[in-house]
Design a protein around this motif. Sequence first.
Motif, short mmCIF file in Angstrom:
data_model
loop_
_atom_site.label_atom_id
_atom_site.label_comp_id
_atom_site.label_asym_id
_atom_site.label_seq_id
_atom_site.Cartn_x
_atom_site.Cartn_y
_atom_site.Cartn_z
N MET A 139 0.84 -1.20 0.00
CA MET A 139 0.00 0.00 0.00
C MET A 139 0.88 1.25 0.00
O MET A 139 1.91 1.30 0.66
CB MET A 139 -0.90 -0.03 1.24
N SER A 142 -4.98 1.14 -2.39
CA SER A 142 -5.65 0.55 -1.23
C SER A 142 -6.92 1.29 -0.83
O SER A 142 -7.79 0.71 -0.19
CB SER A 142 -4.69 0.50 -0.03
N ALA A 150 -8.57 4.29 -5.92
CA ALA A 150 -9.20 3.43 -6.92
C ALA A 150 -9.97 4.27 -7.93
O ALA A 150 -9.89 4.05 -9.14
CB ALA A 150 -10.12 2.42 -6.24
N VAL A 159 -6.18 -4.73 -6.65
CA VAL A 159 -5.81 -4.51 -5.24
C VAL A 159 -5.44 -5.84 -4.60
O VAL A 159 -6.21 -6.80 -4.66
CB VAL A 159 -6.97 -3.85 -4.45
#
Length: 259
Positions: A178, A208, A213, A225
């Motif tokens: 991440m 993350s 996203a 992910v």
Amino acid sequence: MSKIGKAFENKKAFIPFITCGDPNLDVSRQLVLAMAEAGADLIELGIPFSDPTAEGPVIQAASTRALAGGATTDKIFLMVEQIRKETQVPMVFMTYANVVFSYGTRRFIERAAALGMDGLILPDVPYEEKEEFDQVCKEFGLDLISLIAPTSHERISMIAREASGFVYCVSSLGVTGMRSEITTDIGQMIGLVKAQKDIPCAVGFGISTSDQAKKMAGVCDGVIVGSAIVKICEEYKEDCVPYVADYVRKMKAAVLSAD
């Protein structure tokens, strides 16, 4: 059109990753079904390996736990067989060349295809060495997924020309994990790919949060992910399924909101 192509048809795809066997294979099976139900368009199944060079500490630790728990390639194949009785969600294996070699390249790919897997990702196999895997994949109808990193334009164009399924765009140099922010010019990478071939591009490594996203989905065809989901599995162990399903639902909504 392949099932992988259909995962990207008319929409932005959300692609979760899990390490098979973490916390155990029965939970992994439940996770796949729950993620498909929650809106995952394509699912990456990680076959654990003792030295996963592309992975950060979260997925490395998951591999170690899965191997210690007795996860083997054969047991993972049996799990896929069970999954395919309940869902036809597109699935790809992500593992390392050594895992495929030691099983027998032809035997591995033939079995994976017969079980209904749709593709294979081998992050440690460079473009120059992919041919021996690629020709067997083509024979059995599996897509060998190409990865492109933020490297030279010539190299991206060369890889894109022969890519199949989708192109896995690595958002950051280094290992998976991440990240608080992603600074790579993903749009430029994707432009280079699309100039060579009309193929979906999905971005992974470092995403993350739903904000990340949504931002990534604005420039690509799909968002991958892994570490964030593996972290939930690590935290909740056998009870992780509803938490992962909830996370997938939120991330899928974020990806769709970028349209």
